[in-house]
Motif scaffolding. Sequence first.
Motif, PDB file in Angstrom:
ATOM      1  N   GLY A  21       5.306   8.995  -7.855  1.00 26.33           N
ATOM      2  CA  GLY A  21       4.964  10.368  -8.223  1.00 26.33           C
ATOM      3  C   GLY A  21       5.215  10.651  -9.690  1.00 26.33           C
ATOM      4  N   ARG A  22       6.314  10.114 -10.196  1.00 27.54           N
ATOM      5  CA  ARG A  22       6.644  10.331 -11.607  1.00 27.54           C
ATOM      6  C   ARG A  22       5.643   9.625 -12.526  1.00 27.54           C
ATOM      7  N   ILE A  23       5.284   8.409 -12.155  1.00 27.57           N
ATOM      8  CA  ILE A  23       4.297   7.662 -12.935  1.00 27.57           C
ATOM      9  C   ILE A  23       2.937   8.364 -12.887  1.00 27.57           C
ATOM     10  N   TYR A  24       2.572   8.834 -11.698  1.00 25.28           N
ATOM     11  CA  TYR A  24       1.305   9.557 -11.545  1.00 25.28           C
ATOM     12  C   TYR A  24       1.260  10.782 -12.454  1.00 25.28           C
ATOM     13  N   ASP A  25       2.361  11.539 -12.501  1.00 29.20           N
ATOM     14  CA  ASP A  25       2.402  12.745 -13.332  1.00 29.20           C
ATOM     15  C   ASP A  25       2.150  12.417 -14.801  1.00 29.20           C
ATOM     16  N   ARG A  26       2.742  11.324 -15.296  1.00 32.70           N
ATOM     17  CA  ARG A  26       2.586  10.970 -16.697  1.00 32.70           C
ATOM     18  C   ARG A  26       1.173  10.450 -16.990  1.00 32.70           C
TER      19      ARG A  26
ATOM     20  N   LYS B 156      -1.507  11.215 -15.272  1.00 33.02           N
ATOM     21  CA  LYS B 156      -2.386  12.375 -15.132  1.00 33.02           C
ATOM     22  C   LYS B 156      -2.354  13.221 -16.402  1.00 33.02           C
ATOM     23  N   SER B 157      -1.146  13.401 -16.950  1.00 33.28           N
ATOM     24  CA  SER B 157      -0.990  14.190 -18.167  1.00 33.28           C
ATOM     25  C   SER B 157      -1.722  13.548 -19.337  1.00 33.28           C
ATOM     26  N   HIS B 158      -1.710  12.214 -19.396  1.00 33.18           N
ATOM     27  CA  HIS B 158      -2.316  11.510 -20.531  1.00 33.18           C
ATOM     28  C   HIS B 158      -3.825  11.330 -20.373  1.00 33.18           C
ATOM     29  N   PHE B 159      -4.265  10.889 -19.193  1.00 33.79           N
ATOM     30  CA  PHE B 159      -5.679  10.557 -18.992  1.00 33.79           C
ATOM     31  C   PHE B 159      -6.486  11.690 -18.366  1.00 33.79           C
TER      32      PHE B 159
ATOM     33  N   THR C 116      17.159   6.039 -19.302  1.00 29.15           N
ATOM     34  CA  THR C 116      16.753   6.139 -20.706  1.00 29.15           C
ATOM     35  C   THR C 116      15.588   5.220 -21.051  1.00 29.15           C
ATOM     36  N   SER C 117      15.328   4.225 -20.201  1.00 28.60           N
ATOM     37  CA  SER C 117      14.229   3.281 -20.477  1.00 28.60           C
ATOM     38  C   SER C 117      12.869   3.832 -20.073  1.00 28.60           C
ATOM     39  N   PHE C 118      12.859   4.908 -19.292  1.00 28.20           N
ATOM     40  CA  PHE C 118      11.605   5.363 -18.693  1.00 28.20           C
ATOM     41  C   PHE C 118      10.543   5.682 -19.739  1.00 28.20           C
ATOM     42  N   GLU C 119      10.903   6.457 -20.777  1.00 25.42           N
ATOM     43  CA  GLU C 119       9.904   6.882 -21.753  1.00 25.42           C
ATOM     44  C   GLU C 119       9.247   5.692 -22.444  1.00 25.42           C
ATOM     45  N   GLY C 120      10.063   4.727 -22.864  1.00 28.99           N
ATOM     46  CA  GLY C 120       9.504   3.549 -23.516  1.00 28.99           C
ATOM     47  C   GLY C 120       8.644   2.732 -22.585  1.00 28.99           C
ATOM     48  N   HIS C 121       9.084   2.603 -21.309  1.00 28.11           N
ATOM     49  CA  HIS C 121       8.324   1.817 -20.339  1.00 28.11           C
ATOM     50  C   HIS C 121       6.995   2.483 -19.984  1.00 28.11           C
ATOM     51  N   ILE C 122       7.016   3.796 -19.790  1.00 26.21           N
ATOM     52  CA  ILE C 122       5.776   4.476 -19.392  1.00 26.21           C
ATOM     53  C   ILE C 122       4.760   4.451 -20.533  1.00 26.21           C
TER      54      ILE C 122
ATOM     55  N   VAL D 176      -7.228   9.771 -12.373  1.00 23.28           N
ATOM     56  CA  VAL D 176      -6.170   9.026 -11.689  1.00 23.28           C
ATOM     57  C   VAL D 176      -6.256   9.262 -10.191  1.00 23.28           C
ATOM     58  N   PHE D 177      -6.494   8.191  -9.412  1.00 24.47           N
ATOM     59  CA  PHE D 177      -6.589   8.256  -7.945  1.00 24.47           C
ATOM     60  C   PHE D 177      -5.232   7.859  -7.384  1.00 24.47           C
ATOM     61  N   PHE D 178      -4.555   8.792  -6.709  1.00 21.97           N
ATOM     62  CA  PHE D 178      -3.175   8.564  -6.307  1.00 21.97           C
ATOM     63  C   PHE D 178      -3.000   8.312  -4.810  1.00 21.97           C
ATOM     64  N   ASP D 179      -3.654   9.081  -3.993  1.00 21.76           N
ATOM     65  CA  ASP D 179      -3.407   8.994  -2.554  1.00 21.76           C
ATOM     66  C   ASP D 179      -4.690   9.039  -1.736  1.00 21.76           C
ATOM     67  N   ILE D 180      -4.730   8.223  -0.705  1.00 20.19           N
ATOM     68  CA  ILE D 180      -5.773   8.371   0.324  1.00 20.19           C
ATOM     69  C   ILE D 180      -5.153   9.237   1.413  1.00 20.19           C
ATOM     70  N   ASP D 181      -5.283  10.550   1.225  1.00 19.36           N
ATOM     71  CA  ASP D 181      -4.593  11.477   2.127  1.00 19.36           C
ATOM     72  C   ASP D 181      -5.110  11.394   3.554  1.00 19.36           C
TER      73      ASP D 181
END
Length: 347
Positions: free
Chosen positions: A18-23, A25-28, A135-141, A33-38
Motif C-alpha cells: 500500500g505504501r509503495i502504491y501510494d508513492r 500513484k503520486s509520481h505516475f 530511514t532507507s525508504f525514501e532512497g529505496h522508493i 498504476v494497477f494495484f488490486d483485482i478487487d
Amino acid sequence: MAQIFISYRREDSPEAAGRIYDRLKSHFGEKQVFFDIDSIPPGIDFRDYISESVSKCDVLIVIIGERWFARDDNGVSRLEDPSDFVRIEIEAALKRGIPVIPVPVGKAKEPAEAELPTNIKDLHYRNSSEVRSGTSFEGHIQRLIDGIENATNEVLTPHKLEDVEEREEKYSEKRKSGKWKVLLGIVLAISVAVFAVWSFYQNDSKPDKSAAARATEATKVVEDTRNNEELPLKELYIRTSKDSPRVAVGEKATLYVTVKDKEGMVIEDATVLISSGGGKFLESDNTTYDPATRLHGPYSVSGKTKQNGVFTSWWVCKPCAKAYVMTVTVSKEGYKNKKSELTVNIK
C-alpha cells in the motif's frame, strides 16, 4: 504512458504494498498504476482475466515479503500451484517480455532460482530493487521509480501532463483577453493622437506642449499594455539516471539529467545544477583522482544540456554515507525552473 502492475500477496505484505502504491500513484498518476483485482466477474476464468489485466501493463512490480512463498502444512509453496494468482501474474509478464522488477520488502530476500517453479525461474535473473522501511525508504522508493522510468523510457508523467494541459487552456484564455486589451489601447492612442494634432493647429500653429504630452502618454499606454501581456512560462520535465544502481566507496558514478518539454522534445542549453552535500564532483570523465585518499568537495556541479537534452557529470565519495539524495535544479529562459532528486546508493 507506462502502465504499472503491482503484484503482491494480501496475507504477505499489504502495508508495504500500500505504501509503495501510494508513492507510485503520486509520481505516475492513479490511472497508470494497477494495484488490486478487487473482483473477478462470476463465470470468468480468473487465469484469463489476470493475464488480460497484465497484458495491458508495461512493467510488473513483484512485491516479495517474508511470507511470499506462503507454504501449506506440507511445506509446499503456493507458487507450485498453477492456479496461484501471483504465479499467473508473473508468468503472463515473463511471456510478454515486459520488465519484471522483484521488490523485496521487510526482511525478505530475492528468491533463489531453485525456489521458483520452472515457468517463473527467470524471475531470479531480473534485477531487483529492494524497498525497506525506516530511514532507507525514501532512497529505496526513489531508486524503484528511477528503475521503472529507465525500464519503460518514461519521462512525462500523465497526471502532470493533464495539469499542464489545463493550465495551457487557462493561459490561452488570458492571451485572448490580453489581445483585446492591446487593441483597445491602440484605439485609445489613435484617438488621443488625433486630438493632440487638432489642438496643435487650433492654437495659431504654436506648439501645444500639453497636447504633445498627452500624445506621449497615449503612446506609453500602448507600450505598457503590451508589456503587461506576459506569455506564460512553459513546463520543463526532468529525468535523472545513473550508470549503476549502486557504487562502491571510491568508485566513480556517472550521472545523467535529461531535460524535455511537454511534447517530449529534448531541450538544448538548459542550465543544470546538481548538489550532493558530500563526496566530490569531477570536471570530466577523464579527471584522475586517488581512491585511497579522502574525496570531498566540490559538492555541486553545473553545466548545459547538449543537443540530445542530456547533461552528464561524474561523482565519487570517500568516506561515504549509505546513500546520497542529490538535488537537481534545471532552468531555461522561457520555462519555469524545475527541481528533482537523484539518489545514489552506496554498496
